[in-house]
Design a protein around this motif. Structure first.
Motif, PDB file in Angstrom:
ATOM      1  N   THR A 137       0.871  -1.217   0.073  1.00  0.00           N
ATOM      2  CA  THR A 137      -0.041   0.080  -0.042  1.00  0.00           C
ATOM      3  C   THR A 137       0.916   1.112  -0.020  1.00  0.00           C
ATOM      4  O   THR A 137       0.364   2.464   0.300  1.00  0.00           O
ATOM      5  CB  THR A 137      -1.028   0.079   1.189  1.00  0.00           C
ATOM      6  OG1 THR A 137      -0.157  -0.153   2.390  1.00  0.00           O
ATOM      7  CG2 THR A 137      -1.935  -1.187   1.242  1.00  0.00           C
ATOM      8  N   LEU A 138       2.126   1.035  -0.309  1.00  0.00           N
ATOM      9  CA  LEU A 138       3.093   2.432  -0.282  1.00  0.00           C
ATOM     10  C   LEU A 138       2.506   3.484  -1.122  1.00  0.00           C
ATOM     11  O   LEU A 138       2.597   4.666  -0.683  1.00  0.00           O
ATOM     12  CB  LEU A 138       4.310   1.827  -0.826  1.00  0.00           C
ATOM     13  CG  LEU A 138       5.720   2.951  -0.840  1.00  0.00           C
ATOM     14  CD1 LEU A 138       5.951   3.309   0.382  1.00  0.00           C
ATOM     15  CD2 LEU A 138       6.773   2.285  -1.671  1.00  0.00           C
ATOM     16  N   ALA A 139       2.013   3.284  -2.201  1.00  0.00           N
ATOM     17  CA  ALA A 139       1.431   4.443  -3.054  1.00  0.00           C
ATOM     18  C   ALA A 139       0.416   5.281  -2.307  1.00  0.00           C
ATOM     19  O   ALA A 139       0.650   6.691  -2.290  1.00  0.00           O
ATOM     20  CB  ALA A 139       0.900   3.685  -4.299  1.00  0.00           C
ATOM     21  N   ALA A 140      -0.352   4.399  -1.329  1.00  0.00           N
ATOM     22  CA  ALA A 140      -1.551   5.212  -0.393  1.00  0.00           C
ATOM     23  C   ALA A 140      -0.651   5.948   0.800  1.00  0.00           C
ATOM     24  O   ALA A 140      -1.020   7.142   1.156  1.00  0.00           O
ATOM     25  CB  ALA A 140      -2.387   4.447   0.066  1.00  0.00           C
ATOM     26  N   LEU A 141       0.375   5.183   1.315  1.00  0.00           N
ATOM     27  CA  LEU A 141       1.008   5.991   2.188  1.00  0.00           C
ATOM     28  C   LEU A 141       1.815   7.314   2.035  1.00  0.00           C
ATOM     29  O   LEU A 141       1.990   8.119   2.751  1.00  0.00           O
ATOM     30  CB  LEU A 141       2.152   5.021   2.956  1.00  0.00           C
ATOM     31  CG  LEU A 141       1.644   3.654   3.504  1.00  0.00           C
ATOM     32  CD1 LEU A 141       2.977   2.709   4.049  1.00  0.00           C
ATOM     33  CD2 LEU A 141       0.728   3.813   4.369  1.00  0.00           C
ATOM     34  N   LYS A 142       2.250   7.356   0.700  1.00  0.00           N
ATOM     35  CA  LYS A 142       2.857   8.606  -0.024  1.00  0.00           C
ATOM     36  C   LYS A 142       1.928   9.614  -0.061  1.00  0.00           C
ATOM     37  O   LYS A 142       2.280  11.059  -0.252  1.00  0.00           O
ATOM     38  CB  LYS A 142       3.626   8.262  -1.156  1.00  0.00           C
ATOM     39  CG  LYS A 142       4.775   7.429  -0.916  1.00  0.00           C
ATOM     40  CD  LYS A 142       5.485   7.205  -2.258  1.00  0.00           C
ATOM     41  CE  LYS A 142       6.968   6.335  -2.036  1.00  0.00           C
ATOM     42  NZ  LYS A 142       7.538   6.306  -3.052  1.00  0.00           N
ATOM     43  N   GLU A 143       0.620   9.417   0.069  1.00  0.00           N
ATOM     44  CA  GLU A 143      -0.592  10.544  -0.153  1.00  0.00           C
ATOM     45  C   GLU A 143      -0.393  11.480   1.021  1.00  0.00           C
ATOM     46  O   GLU A 143      -0.168  10.919   2.446  1.00  0.00           O
ATOM     47  CB  GLU A 143      -1.968   9.823  -0.419  1.00  0.00           C
ATOM     48  CG  GLU A 143      -1.910   9.388  -1.780  1.00  0.00           C
ATOM     49  CD  GLU A 143      -1.830  10.269  -2.908  1.00  0.00           C
ATOM     50  OE1 GLU A 143      -2.248  11.210  -2.724  1.00  0.00           O
ATOM     51  OE2 GLU A 143      -1.140   9.610  -3.719  1.00  0.00           O
ATOM     52  N   PRO A 144      -0.875  12.613   1.110  1.00  0.00           N
ATOM     53  CA  PRO A 144      -0.921  13.608   2.142  1.00  0.00           C
ATOM     54  C   PRO A 144      -1.878  13.222   3.368  1.00  0.00           C
ATOM     55  O   PRO A 144      -1.526  13.472   4.428  1.00  0.00           O
ATOM     56  CB  PRO A 144      -1.284  15.024   1.666  1.00  0.00           C
ATOM     57  CG  PRO A 144      -1.087  15.057  -0.023  1.00  0.00           C
ATOM     58  CD  PRO A 144      -1.245  13.503  -0.366  1.00  0.00           C
ATOM     59  N   ALA A 145      -2.632  12.389   2.987  1.00  0.00           N
ATOM     60  CA  ALA A 145      -3.543  11.837   4.017  1.00  0.00           C
ATOM     61  C   ALA A 145      -2.746  11.173   5.228  1.00  0.00           C
ATOM     62  O   ALA A 145      -3.331  11.268   6.447  1.00  0.00           O
ATOM     63  CB  ALA A 145      -4.603  10.889   3.534  1.00  0.00           C
ATOM     64  N   PHE A 146      -1.737  10.405   4.894  1.00  0.00           N
ATOM     65  CA  PHE A 146      -1.202   9.690   5.791  1.00  0.00           C
ATOM     66  C   PHE A 146      -0.288  10.686   6.932  1.00  0.00           C
ATOM     67  O   PHE A 146      -0.574  10.587   7.951  1.00  0.00           O
ATOM     68  CB  PHE A 146       0.003   9.000   5.280  1.00  0.00           C
ATOM     69  CG  PHE A 146       0.843   8.089   6.367  1.00  0.00           C
ATOM     70  CD1 PHE A 146       0.567   6.995   6.808  1.00  0.00           C
ATOM     71  CD2 PHE A 146       1.979   8.643   6.921  1.00  0.00           C
ATOM     72  CE1 PHE A 146       1.214   6.154   7.674  1.00  0.00           C
ATOM     73  CE2 PHE A 146       2.554   8.099   7.972  1.00  0.00           C
ATOM     74  CZ  PHE A 146       2.409   6.813   8.223  1.00  0.00           C
ATOM     75  N   MET A 147       0.216  11.735   6.519  1.00  0.00           N
ATOM     76  CA  MET A 147       0.714  12.656   7.164  1.00  0.00           C
ATOM     77  C   MET A 147      -0.037  13.865   8.322  1.00  0.00           C
ATOM     78  O   MET A 147       0.047  13.877   9.328  1.00  0.00           O
ATOM     79  CB  MET A 147       1.651  13.636   6.600  1.00  0.00           C
ATOM     80  CG  MET A 147       3.188  12.935   6.184  1.00  0.00           C
ATOM     81  SD  MET A 147       4.044  12.066   7.611  1.00  0.00           S
ATOM     82  CE  MET A 147       4.280  13.787   8.638  1.00  0.00           C
ATOM     83  N   ARG A 148      -1.341  13.745   7.566  1.00  0.00           N
ATOM     84  CA  ARG A 148      -2.435  14.649   8.377  1.00  0.00           C
ATOM     85  C   ARG A 148      -2.850  13.745   9.613  1.00  0.00           C
ATOM     86  O   ARG A 148      -3.109  14.263  10.572  1.00  0.00           O
ATOM     87  CB  ARG A 148      -3.752  14.914   7.445  1.00  0.00           C
ATOM     88  CG  ARG A 148      -3.446  15.847   6.671  1.00  0.00           C
ATOM     89  CD  ARG A 148      -4.696  16.364   5.970  1.00  0.00           C
ATOM     90  NE  ARG A 148      -5.654  15.378   5.275  1.00  0.00           N
ATOM     91  CZ  ARG A 148      -5.147  15.221   3.991  1.00  0.00           C
ATOM     92  NH1 ARG A 148      -4.383  15.890   3.091  1.00  0.00           N
ATOM     93  NH2 ARG A 148      -6.118  14.204   3.283  1.00  0.00           N
ATOM     94  N   SER A 149      -2.994  12.435   9.303  1.00  0.00           N
ATOM     95  CA  SER A 149      -3.506  11.396  10.387  1.00  0.00           C
ATOM     96  C   SER A 149      -2.183  11.276  11.475  1.00  0.00           C
ATOM     97  O   SER A 149      -2.579  11.216  12.628  1.00  0.00           O
ATOM     98  CB  SER A 149      -3.840  10.258  10.057  1.00  0.00           C
ATOM     99  OG  SER A 149      -5.119  10.143   9.220  1.00  0.00           O
ATOM    100  N   PHE A 150      -1.052  11.117  11.035  1.00  0.00           N
ATOM    101  CA  PHE A 150       0.164  11.247  11.712  1.00  0.00           C
ATOM    102  C   PHE A 150       0.195  12.191  12.703  1.00  0.00           C
ATOM    103  O   PHE A 150       0.623  12.059  13.969  1.00  0.00           O
ATOM    104  CB  PHE A 150       1.287  10.714  11.131  1.00  0.00           C
ATOM    105  CG  PHE A 150       2.578  10.588  11.924  1.00  0.00           C
ATOM    106  CD1 PHE A 150       2.783   9.188  12.248  1.00  0.00           C
ATOM    107  CD2 PHE A 150       3.461  11.605  11.829  1.00  0.00           C
ATOM    108  CE1 PHE A 150       4.013   9.274  12.999  1.00  0.00           C
ATOM    109  CE2 PHE A 150       4.831  11.311  12.691  1.00  0.00           C
ATOM    110  CZ  PHE A 150       4.983   9.961  13.245  1.00  0.00           C
TER     111      PHE A 150
END
Length: 335
Positions: A281-294
């Motif tokens: 799922t690396l492509a999804a992890l690179k999307e801005p949504a990951f950092m917003r949640s983190f």
């Protein structure tokens, strides 16, 4: 010569290493489906018989808590013991080691090469700061490293079995859905290979996200539903809205729990995300949504933004088991 392995609920990686070549250069290697075998010993004996290379040391990373040289695997019906391994493999007992799979990944972190990782957030690593590790594979593993004055020391954890804590209204509904199925809902239930089908079922049955019947049939009949869901989440023109929403929710939960690990150990040295599900799922992890949640940790959001985050794309569990088995410590300064 060392036989090392990474024993997971889905697959088992085995390899032979030498002190001269080190833990990143296997001399021989194999990968098998764990559930096809009755025990680890059977897999190891089969591999060694095929390779015909004598070994005098063994080290295995296992998904489960290792206590007193013994582990009951979390997602397999196996009990593995150092004493019986030493006897069955004809290796000196003092040269046979078991360690938790996430502790093994932590042992690998100091020796990872730039080609072994993908950077999600460059951040600003603090020298000698603690490092967090989280790995969604079949289950969800967690570990961390602390600086002891001369090198990084790995620590095992079973944090993936901590209570799932929703962070928005849809996740609250997910928890309510899961509580009808389980007495205890952990992060592993919704943030791992076994968790993705749970999210998929919730979004299909409760949120009523539509999907073409053909794709539904393919996923329902798949031997590995998680893999099928991920494939259809990234299938270009034929992307399934339900599968894409499943991966998006998984990423949000993974990011929040990675942030939890970071604040719990104050991981100013960085957070490393490993595990097969993270790689796929690396492509999804690179999307801005990951950092917003983190980063969504209230007053600590600025601190979270400075924490480096990297995804491990190489077989780190195997390398870590080899590093431990070869007793090959390496000084490490986070980049």
């Amino acid at each position: 010569m060392l036989i090392a392995g990474d024993i997971g609920g889905t697959k088992t990686d085995l390899a032979i290493f030498s002190s001269e070549a080190g833990p990143l250069v296997p001399l021989a290697q194999t990968k098998v489906h764990s559930a096809d075998y009755p025990s680890l010993q059977v897999i190891v004996k089969e591999f060694l018989a095929k390779e015909k290379q004598p070994v005098d040391r063994a080290c295995f990373a296992v998904a489960g808590p290792v206590i007193g040289g013994r582990v009951k695997t979390t997602n397999l019906p196996w009990v593995i013991e150092e004493n019986s391994l030493a006897q069955d493999l004809n290796i000196n007992r003092q040269s046979v080691h078991l360690l938790n799979d996430l502790e093994a990944i932590a042992h690998a972190v100091p020796i990872l090469r730039p080609s072994d990782v993908e950077t999600i957030n460059p951040g600003e690593a603090v020298p000698k700061g603690a490092i967090g590790v989280i790995a969604p594979g079949t289950g969800l593993g967690e570990s961390f490293l602390t600086w002891d004055g001369s090198h990084y020391r790995p620590h095992s954890s079973e944090g993936g079995h901590a209570d799932f804590a929703p962070t928005d209204e849809r996740q609250i509904r997910l928890l309510e859905y899961m509580l009808k199925k389980f007495d205890h809902v952990s992060f592993e239930h919704v943030c791992s290979g076994i968790g993705i089908p749970n999210i998929y079922g919730f979004l299909r049955d409760v949120e009523r996200i539509p999907q073409e019947s053909g794709i539904t049939s393919l996923i329902d009949s798949a031997r590995d539903q998680t893999a099928a869901i991920i494939v259809h989440a990234f299938d270009g023109a034929n992307t399934s809205k339900l599968c894409a929403a499943t991966v998006d929710m998984f990423v949000s939960i993974l990011a929040a729990e990675a942030g939890n690990v970071a604040v719990k150990v104050l991981a100013t040295g960085g957070v490393y995300i490993a595990g097969g599900v993270a790689v796929h799922t690396l492509a999804a992890l690179k999307e801005p949504a990951f950092m917003r949640s983190f980063k969504r940790k209230g007053r600590f959001s600025d601190l979270m933004a400075r924490i480096p985050i990297r995804v491990v794309i190489s077989p780190a569990g195997l390398a870590g088991a080899a590093a431990y088995g070869l007793k090959n410590p390496v000084d490490f300064k986070p980049s």
